[in-house]
Design an enzyme around this catalytic site. Structure first.
Site, PDB file in Angstrom:
ATOM      1  N   ASN A  99      18.380  35.472  30.499  1.00 33.90           N
ATOM      2  CA  ASN A  99      18.768  34.202  29.895  1.00 33.90           C
ATOM      3  C   ASN A  99      17.855  33.127  30.469  1.00 33.90           C
ATOM      4  OD1 ASN A  99      20.011  31.888  29.020  1.00 33.90           O
ATOM      5  ND2 ASN A  99      22.051  32.434  29.776  1.00 33.90           N
ATOM      6  N   ARG A 114      18.970  36.372  25.621  1.00 32.75           N
ATOM      7  CA  ARG A 114      19.831  35.413  24.932  1.00 32.75           C
ATOM      8  C   ARG A 114      18.919  34.391  24.251  1.00 32.75           C
ATOM      9  NH1 ARG A 114      22.975  30.320  27.386  1.00 32.75           N
ATOM     10  NH2 ARG A 114      24.150  29.799  25.533  1.00 32.75           N
ATOM     11  N   HIS A 136      27.536  29.501  21.534  1.00 27.66           N
ATOM     12  CA  HIS A 136      28.408  30.295  22.435  1.00 27.66           C
ATOM     13  C   HIS A 136      28.963  31.518  21.710  1.00 27.66           C
ATOM     14  CE1 HIS A 136      29.340  26.283  24.667  1.00 27.66           C
ATOM     15  NE2 HIS A 136      28.441  26.956  25.364  1.00 27.66           N
ATOM     16  N   LEU A 157      35.169  26.462  27.693  1.00 32.81           N
ATOM     17  CA  LEU A 157      35.020  25.166  28.374  1.00 32.81           C
ATOM     18  C   LEU A 157      34.176  25.340  29.621  1.00 32.81           C
ATOM     19  CD1 LEU A 157      38.784  24.040  28.176  1.00 32.81           C
ATOM     20  CD2 LEU A 157      36.972  23.685  26.475  1.00 32.81           C
ATOM     21  N   GLY A 158      32.883  25.180  29.473  1.00 37.28           N
ATOM     22  CA  GLY A 158      31.982  25.211  30.624  1.00 37.28           C
ATOM     23  C   GLY A 158      31.252  23.889  30.662  1.00 37.28           C
ATOM     24  N   ARG A 183      27.180  15.807  27.460  1.00 39.25           N
ATOM     25  CA  ARG A 183      27.007  15.564  26.024  1.00 39.25           C
ATOM     26  C   ARG A 183      28.217  14.826  25.471  1.00 39.25           C
ATOM     27  NH1 ARG A 183      25.984  21.560  25.082  1.00 39.25           N
ATOM     28  NH2 ARG A 183      23.856  21.871  25.814  1.00 39.25           N
ATOM     29  N   ASP A 223      30.317  17.241  36.790  1.00 35.79           N
ATOM     30  CA  ASP A 223      30.952  18.489  37.230  1.00 35.79           C
ATOM     31  C   ASP A 223      32.472  18.316  37.285  1.00 35.79           C
ATOM     32  OD1 ASP A 223      30.031  21.159  38.986  1.00 35.79           O
ATOM     33  OD2 ASP A 223      32.033  20.389  39.430  1.00 35.79           O
ATOM     34  N   ASN A 224      33.186  19.200  36.603  1.00 33.10           N
ATOM     35  CA  ASN A 224      34.636  19.048  36.471  1.00 33.10           C
ATOM     36  C   ASN A 224      35.378  19.047  37.807  1.00 33.10           C
ATOM     37  OD1 ASN A 224      37.160  19.082  34.831  1.00 33.10           O
ATOM     38  ND2 ASN A 224      37.400  21.014  35.935  1.00 33.10           N
ATOM     39  N   GLY A 232      33.760  28.263  32.904  1.00 34.65           N
ATOM     40  CA  GLY A 232      34.059  27.649  34.212  1.00 34.65           C
ATOM     41  C   GLY A 232      35.337  26.828  34.261  1.00 34.65           C
ATOM     42  N   ILE A 233      35.507  25.908  33.319  1.00 40.53           N
ATOM     43  CA  ILE A 233      36.685  25.034  33.339  1.00 40.53           C
ATOM     44  C   ILE A 233      37.890  25.757  32.726  1.00 40.53           C
ATOM     45  CG2 ILE A 233      37.618  22.827  32.517  1.00 40.53           C
ATOM     46  CD1 ILE A 233      34.650  21.813  32.480  1.00 40.53           C
ATOM     47  N   GLY A 234      37.663  26.433  31.614  1.00 42.10           N
ATOM     48  CA  GLY A 234      38.762  27.139  30.937  1.00 42.10           C
ATOM     49  C   GLY A 234      39.393  28.208  31.809  1.00 42.10           C
ATOM     50  N   ASN A 286      39.287  28.257  35.200  1.00 34.60           N
ATOM     51  CA  ASN A 286      39.694  27.823  36.541  1.00 34.60           C
ATOM     52  C   ASN A 286      40.573  26.586  36.623  1.00 34.60           C
ATOM     53  OD1 ASN A 286      38.151  29.737  38.279  1.00 34.60           O
ATOM     54  ND2 ASN A 286      36.447  28.885  37.100  1.00 34.60           N
ATOM     55  N   GLU A 338      29.346  37.049  28.782  1.00 38.71           N
ATOM     56  CA  GLU A 338      28.288  36.911  27.781  1.00 38.71           C
ATOM     57  C   GLU A 338      27.211  37.969  27.967  1.00 38.71           C
ATOM     58  OE1 GLU A 338      28.316  32.506  28.683  1.00 38.71           O
ATOM     59  OE2 GLU A 338      27.714  32.436  26.584  1.00 38.71           O
TER      60      GLU A 338
HETATM   61  P1  AMP Z   1      30.107  27.049  33.360  1.00 34.70           P
HETATM   62  O1  AMP Z   1      29.127  26.258  32.537  1.00 34.70           O
HETATM   63  O2  AMP Z   1      30.903  28.023  32.551  1.00 34.70           O
HETATM   64  O3  AMP Z   1      29.514  27.655  34.597  1.00 34.70           O
HETATM   65  O4  AMP Z   1      31.216  25.991  33.890  1.00 34.70           O
HETATM   66  C1  AMP Z   1      30.846  24.949  34.763  1.00 34.70           C
HETATM   67  C2  AMP Z   1      32.012  23.972  34.886  1.00 34.70           C
HETATM   68  O5  AMP Z   1      33.172  24.674  35.385  1.00 34.70           O
HETATM   69  C3  AMP Z   1      31.746  22.833  35.859  1.00 34.70           C
HETATM   70  O6  AMP Z   1      32.148  21.603  35.288  1.00 34.70           O
HETATM   71  C4  AMP Z   1      32.630  23.180  37.050  1.00 34.70           C
HETATM   72  O7  AMP Z   1      33.062  22.044  37.759  1.00 34.70           O
HETATM   73  C5  AMP Z   1      33.806  23.859  36.377  1.00 34.70           C
HETATM   74  N1  AMP Z   1      34.553  24.670  37.344  1.00 34.70           N
HETATM   75  C6  AMP Z   1      34.124  25.784  38.011  1.00 34.70           C
HETATM   76  N2  AMP Z   1      35.074  26.221  38.878  1.00 34.70           N
HETATM   77  C7  AMP Z   1      36.124  25.358  38.760  1.00 34.70           C
HETATM   78  C8  AMP Z   1      37.411  25.255  39.394  1.00 34.70           C
HETATM   79  N3  AMP Z   1      37.789  26.137  40.327  1.00 34.70           N
HETATM   80  N4  AMP Z   1      38.228  24.246  39.020  1.00 34.70           N
HETATM   81  C9  AMP Z   1      37.854  23.367  38.090  1.00 34.70           C
HETATM   82  N5  AMP Z   1      36.656  23.390  37.458  1.00 34.70           N
HETATM   83  C10 AMP Z   1      35.795  24.370  37.780  1.00 34.70           C
END
Ligand code: AMP
Length: 394
Positions: free
Chosen positions: A9, A90, A179, A208-209, A240, A281-282, A329-331, A333, A380
């Site tokens: 990727n 990818r 996605h 939700l990443g 975005r 960053d979430n 990541g967000i979905g 965690n 993925e």
């Molecule tokens: P991804 O693009 O799928 O790697 O997701 C990245 C996003 O997931 C970022 O905004 C991270 O802050 C969020 N993230 C990863 N781990 C956690 C967690 N334990 N709690 C909340 N958000 C998370």
């Protein structure tokens, strides 16, 4: 491994890779090459629970991938002895042509290049990875797997924009969606968890990443998705904007004289949660919100509200859903985002089990909930390897 596939990727200055079994979808080694072209490039290779880090200068993708080959030689099985059946790539945009994975030849390369106008931030990097890997592994089939392909089934009512016909006919303007490998994998897993075939169920997947999209999957086929011509449309994302009135672009151009390149960068890289809260960053946003930061609290409210609206509209589009699956990541965690995104959907059939949500699932709705809500880790690379193995078997 019965069908080992090296999945690559390639991003603008980074390459992620995994050695994955195309049958079981399990990875035996993973890695990340970052800051390619800079003086402080880093390769991180993980194998059998061990992590190896090499700091060096990788001038280009070729040097980066050679370092990957060396990492495999030093840690575990060298790639030459791994019995690889293919290198899979990818590719973000497949346009209207690539609705299935394809073995890359010179003509396919040119076609992917031709689609760069639709994905200027992604396709050129994906193509650079393909070209480099073709030189490095000349005897192996190189397979391109497209992020857009799963959405080829989205019907006209959802994929056509009401814009002048020459935009659509001469310039490829339509909804493509992205996605796709994640939505395909997660919707199938959701059906499995329900004990049904994908053809028997309607699933809404919220990926939700950093980038984020929601897809309505009707009996195994994508029928609507929140990203559009490009990944800019839909949900609020890390950097975005997601959906906005397109007239904002003309307004800001007239008001400030900003070029279209500036406005493009503003909406893709300086908007979203970053613009609303100061953080992209979430985890940082949730921390700031919990500490009383008002901008972060409002940003989270906007983020979850947008997801809620999409889920509600996709329940309507599907005429009812059997499952809602959260991933990425967000979905995967954030129990807080999941709970807030689903609040006030009780009337539509969503009854969240708070304790199960806090524990992370996989099922996070009550047994009585008409719609089953799930947390499903995406895979993925596994899906790309599996689609590649299926293509080569056919
Ligand atoms: P991804 O693009 O799928 O790697 O997701 C990245 C996003 O997931 C970022 O905004 C991270 O802050 C969020 N993230 C990863 N781990 C956690 C967690 N334990 N709690 C909340 N958000 C998370």
């Amino acid at each position: 491994m019965s069908a080992p596939v090296l999945v690559i990727n390639s991003g603008s200055s980074s390459i992620k890779y995994q050695l994955v079994d195309g049958e079981t979808m399990e990875a035996s080694a993973t890695g990340l090459i970052e800051r390619i072209g800079l003086s402080d490039s880093v390769l991180t290779h993980r194998h059998a629970g061990e992590k190896a880090v090499r700091e060096d200068r990788f001038a280009d993708y070729g040097e980066g991938l050679e370092a990957m080959v060396a990492a495999f030689e030093e840690h575990g099985t060298p790639l030459a002895d791994a019995g690889l059946i293919a290198v899979a790539h990818r590719v973000v945009h497949g346009g209207e042509r690539f609705v299935q994975p394809v073995v890359v030849d010179d003509e396919v390369e040119r076609a992917i290049d031709g689609l760069s106008a639709l994905a200027p931030l992604h396709n050129p990097a994906n193509l650079e990875g393909i070209r480099t890997a073709r030189k490095l592994f000349p005897k192996l089939p190189q397979v391109a797997v497209f992020d857009t392909a799963f959405h080829a089934t989205v019907p006209e009512r959802a994929h056509l924009y009401a814009v002048p016909s020459e935009w659509r006919e001469e310039h490829g303007v339509r909804r493509y969606g992205f996605h796709g490998t994640s939505h395909a994998y997660v919707s199938r897993r959701a059906a499995e968890l329900l004990g049904k075939s994908p053809k028997e169920v309607n699933v809404i997947v919220a990926h939700l990443g950093n980038g984020a999209s929601v897809t309505a999957v009707e009996r195994g086929r994508s029928i609507d998705t929140s990203m559009g011509l490009t990944p800019l449309e839909g949900l609020v994302m890390g950097t975005r904007s997601g959906d906005i009135d397109p007239a904002i672009v003309f307004h800001m151009h007239r008001q400030t004289g900003a070029s279209f390149a500036d406005l493009d960068a503003a909406l893709n890289k300086r908007s979203g949660m970053l613009a609303l809260s100061g953080h992209g960053d979430n985890r940082e946003i949730e921390k700031a919100a919990a500490a009383g930061d008002r901008a972060a609290q409002v940003a989270l409210e906007i983020y979850c509200y947008r997801i809620r609206k999409y889920i509600g509209s996709y329940i309507a589009a599907l005429g009812g859903a059997d499952a809602i699956a959260f991933t990425a990541g967000i979905g995967e965690n954030s129990a807080e985002v999941r709970a807030r995104a689903l609040s006030s959907l009780v009337a539509l059939g969503v009854d969240l089990d708070e304790a199960a949500n806090a524990a992370g699932g996989p099922v996070i709705s009550t047994p009585q909930s008409p719609i089953t809500v799930m947390v499903i880790p995406t895979n993925e690379e596994g899906e790309i390897a599996s689609q590649t193995a299926a293509l080569l078997r056919s």
